[in-house]
Enzyme design. Structure first.
Site, PDB file in Angstrom:
ATOM      1  N   CYS A 177     -10.919   4.185   0.224  1.00 40.96           N
ATOM      2  CA  CYS A 177      -9.479   4.150   0.495  1.00 40.96           C
ATOM      3  C   CYS A 177      -9.260   3.207   1.666  1.00 40.96           C
ATOM      4  O   CYS A 177     -10.014   3.247   2.645  1.00 40.96           O
ATOM      5  CB  CYS A 177      -8.958   5.549   0.820  1.00 40.96           C
ATOM      6  SG  CYS A 177      -7.216   5.600   1.323  1.00 40.96           S
ATOM      7  N   THR A 178      -8.224   2.356   1.578  1.00 40.65           N
ATOM      8  CA  THR A 178      -7.998   1.370   2.636  1.00 40.65           C
ATOM      9  C   THR A 178      -7.568   2.004   3.945  1.00 40.65           C
ATOM     10  O   THR A 178      -7.588   1.346   4.993  1.00 40.65           O
ATOM     11  CB  THR A 178      -6.951   0.327   2.206  1.00 40.65           C
ATOM     12  OG1 THR A 178      -5.762   0.989   1.778  1.00 40.65           O
ATOM     13  CG2 THR A 178      -7.489  -0.533   1.069  1.00 40.65           C
ATOM     14  N   HIS A 179      -7.183   3.267   3.936  1.00 42.62           N
ATOM     15  CA  HIS A 179      -6.864   3.963   5.181  1.00 42.62           C
ATOM     16  C   HIS A 179      -8.118   4.281   5.993  1.00 42.62           C
ATOM     17  O   HIS A 179      -8.081   4.307   7.226  1.00 42.62           O
ATOM     18  CB  HIS A 179      -6.132   5.278   4.896  1.00 42.62           C
ATOM     19  CG  HIS A 179      -4.684   5.133   4.564  1.00 42.62           C
ATOM     20  ND1 HIS A 179      -4.247   4.717   3.343  1.00 42.62           N
ATOM     21  CD2 HIS A 179      -3.570   5.361   5.313  1.00 42.62           C
ATOM     22  CE1 HIS A 179      -2.922   4.698   3.330  1.00 42.62           C
ATOM     23  NE2 HIS A 179      -2.491   5.080   4.510  1.00 42.62           N
ATOM     24  N   GLU A 223      -2.183   8.261   8.856  1.00 42.15           N
ATOM     25  CA  GLU A 223      -0.805   7.762   8.951  1.00 42.15           C
ATOM     26  C   GLU A 223      -0.163   8.190  10.274  1.00 42.15           C
ATOM     27  O   GLU A 223       0.669   7.485  10.829  1.00 42.15           O
ATOM     28  CB  GLU A 223       0.033   8.297   7.782  1.00 42.15           C
ATOM     29  CG  GLU A 223      -0.251   7.638   6.452  1.00 42.15           C
ATOM     30  CD  GLU A 223       0.445   6.301   6.291  1.00 42.15           C
ATOM     31  OE1 GLU A 223       1.649   6.211   6.569  1.00 42.15           O
ATOM     32  OE2 GLU A 223      -0.231   5.332   5.879  1.00 42.15           O
ATOM     33  N   TYR A 275      -0.646   8.478  -2.221  1.00 45.22           N
ATOM     34  CA  TYR A 275      -0.551   8.390  -3.679  1.00 45.22           C
ATOM     35  C   TYR A 275      -1.599   9.266  -4.364  1.00 45.22           C
ATOM     36  O   TYR A 275      -1.552   9.457  -5.571  1.00 45.22           O
ATOM     37  CB  TYR A 275      -0.757   6.949  -4.126  1.00 45.22           C
ATOM     38  CG  TYR A 275       0.440   6.042  -3.981  1.00 45.22           C
ATOM     39  CD1 TYR A 275       1.676   6.514  -3.524  1.00 45.22           C
ATOM     40  CD2 TYR A 275       0.349   4.692  -4.320  1.00 45.22           C
ATOM     41  CE1 TYR A 275       2.759   5.670  -3.396  1.00 45.22           C
ATOM     42  CE2 TYR A 275       1.432   3.840  -4.191  1.00 45.22           C
ATOM     43  CZ  TYR A 275       2.642   4.330  -3.729  1.00 45.22           C
ATOM     44  OH  TYR A 275       3.716   3.492  -3.614  1.00 45.22           O
ATOM     45  N   GLY A 276      -2.549   9.758  -3.582  1.00 43.13           N
ATOM     46  CA  GLY A 276      -3.669  10.492  -4.160  1.00 43.13           C
ATOM     47  C   GLY A 276      -3.295  11.721  -4.956  1.00 43.13           C
ATOM     48  O   GLY A 276      -4.048  12.157  -5.824  1.00 43.13           O
ATOM     49  N   ASP A 320       0.864  -1.180   0.000  1.00 46.77           N
ATOM     50  CA  ASP A 320       0.000   0.000   0.000  1.00 46.77           C
ATOM     51  C   ASP A 320       0.901   1.230   0.000  1.00 46.77           C
ATOM     52  O   ASP A 320       2.103   1.147   0.274  1.00 46.77           O
ATOM     53  CB  ASP A 320      -0.905  -0.007   1.238  1.00 46.77           C
ATOM     54  CG  ASP A 320      -1.896   1.155   1.258  1.00 46.77           C
ATOM     55  OD1 ASP A 320      -2.189   1.710   0.174  1.00 46.77           O
ATOM     56  OD2 ASP A 320      -2.376   1.515   2.343  1.00 46.77           O
ATOM     57  N   SER A 321       0.304   2.368  -0.285  1.00 38.87           N
ATOM     58  CA  SER A 321       1.055   3.620  -0.232  1.00 38.87           C
ATOM     59  C   SER A 321       1.500   3.930   1.184  1.00 38.87           C
ATOM     60  O   SER A 321       2.397   4.743   1.398  1.00 38.87           O
ATOM     61  CB  SER A 321       0.194   4.776  -0.769  1.00 38.87           C
ATOM     62  OG  SER A 321      -0.968   4.930   0.032  1.00 38.87           O
ATOM     63  N   CYS A 354      -4.408  -0.792  -2.129  1.00 34.76           N
ATOM     64  CA  CYS A 354      -4.494   0.672  -2.283  1.00 34.76           C
ATOM     65  C   CYS A 354      -5.452   0.961  -3.422  1.00 34.76           C
ATOM     66  O   CYS A 354      -5.229   0.506  -4.557  1.00 34.76           O
ATOM     67  CB  CYS A 354      -3.110   1.238  -2.584  1.00 34.76           C
ATOM     68  SG  CYS A 354      -3.071   3.003  -2.984  1.00 34.76           S
ATOM     69  N   ASN A 355      -6.522   1.690  -3.145  1.00 35.94           N
ATOM     70  CA  ASN A 355      -7.490   2.019  -4.184  1.00 35.94           C
ATOM     71  C   ASN A 355      -6.856   2.800  -5.322  1.00 35.94           C
ATOM     72  O   ASN A 355      -7.100   2.522  -6.503  1.00 35.94           O
ATOM     73  CB  ASN A 355      -8.647   2.838  -3.585  1.00 35.94           C
ATOM     74  CG  ASN A 355      -9.505   2.035  -2.637  1.00 35.94           C
ATOM     75  OD1 ASN A 355      -9.096   1.738  -1.521  1.00 35.94           O
ATOM     76  ND2 ASN A 355     -10.696   1.677  -3.073  1.00 35.94           N
ATOM     77  N   THR A 356      -6.032   3.783  -4.974  1.00 36.36           N
ATOM     78  CA  THR A 356      -5.423   4.626  -5.993  1.00 36.36           C
ATOM     79  C   THR A 356      -4.525   3.811  -6.908  1.00 36.36           C
ATOM     80  O   THR A 356      -4.586   3.939  -8.142  1.00 36.36           O
ATOM     81  CB  THR A 356      -4.605   5.759  -5.336  1.00 36.36           C
ATOM     82  OG1 THR A 356      -5.472   6.555  -4.530  1.00 36.36           O
ATOM     83  CG2 THR A 356      -3.965   6.637  -6.390  1.00 36.36           C
TER      84      THR A 356
END
Length: 267
Positions: A189-191, A157, A48-49, A16-17, A79-81
């Site tokens: 978004c996975t976050h 984060e 990454y967005g 993931d980012s 990561c969706n992006t």
């Protein structure tokens, strides 16, 4: 005649980012406790967005090559992006199976009673051609309202889940969607699942919140079963981060649901 499952002790690779993909990793670990995971957090370049497709693709290739060197039997692009940006290219370039993450628009469209759906995601995800096609193809006569959540990944984060700044950002992004009548709220978004509680406090009973982490884990488990499940006892998860310091160590240990982890820098 009963067919025995294939056995493969090679790890499942996940990247993931940043730390958001841990939400998916936790779901996999809960359901497949014998599987060894190798997880990469590219936190030095998160989010990454706001990055270009070329930059994202270059970073993803670097992480895929790293995971292949660690004998990954499959790779989850958590990561969706990154999924929307380049998973198709990765599948063309590499032979091992990939599982990606996409916003849960389909279940939202199927569940909405108001005909209005809200999607919380990064700017890059929402602007991607693949997302636009996905949303258009599924929307039909429904309204899909997109909301770019600039700054939210950075707050997560930092583990600032309950800070005033994080709650202010969430209200800023969620309130307009509720005012438009959205009764389904997609976490794109996975976050974002890490602030599910804070989002739920704002939404109340006005909308249903859709988190795709479990569905992604289900798909990953299906593929892992075909490739071969591990019979390892109490495996240790390896975590690599492109931004590794004492604070990052604490963040990872806070988010991960197991103590059996080893943390290393990503070169």
């Amino acid at each position: 005649m009963k067919t025995s499952l294939m056995v493969c002790n090679d790890p499942i690779g996940i990247f993931d980012s940043g730390l958001g993909g841990i939400s998916i990793a936790n779901a996999i670990t809960h359901r497949l406790p014998n599987e060894k995971l190798v997880y990469i957090a590219d936190s030095a370049h998160a989010p990454y967005g706001d990055k270009s497709d070329h930059f994202i693709y270059t970073r993803c290739r670097h992480m895929v090559d790293f995971l292949i060197k660690h004998n990954a039997k499959m790779i989850i692009v958590a990561c969706n992006t990154a999924t929307l940006s380049c998973i198709d290219k990765l599948r063309q370039e590499y032979t091992l199976p990939f599982v990606g993450v996409e916003p849960g628009i389909k279940p939202a469209i199927l569940s909405t009673k108001s005909g209005k759906v809200g999607v919380l995601a990064t700017k890059s995800s929402l602007n991607s051609e693949k997302y636009q096609k996905l949303a258009t193809s599924l929307a039909a006569d429904k309204d899909v309202f997109n909301q770019a959540c600039i700054g939210l990944v950075e707050q997560i984060e930092k583990l600032d889940f309950d800070s005033a700044d994080t709650k202010l950002l969430l209200k800023k992004y969620i309130a307009p969607l509720l005012l438009k009548g959205a009764d389904q709220l997609v976490l794109g978004c996975t976050h974002y699942p890490f602030v599910y509680k804070q989002i739920a406090e704002i939404v109340g009973d006005r909308a249903n919140i859709i988190d795709t982490s479990e569905s992604v884990a289900t798909q990953a488990i299906k593929i892992a079963t075909k490739v071969g499940l591990s019979n390892t006892i109490k495996p240790t998860t390896e975590i690599y981060s492109s931004l590794l310091n004492d604070k990052m160590h604490d963040q990872i240990k806070t988010l991960w649901n197991t103590n059996s982890i080893s943390i290393y820098p990503l070169n």
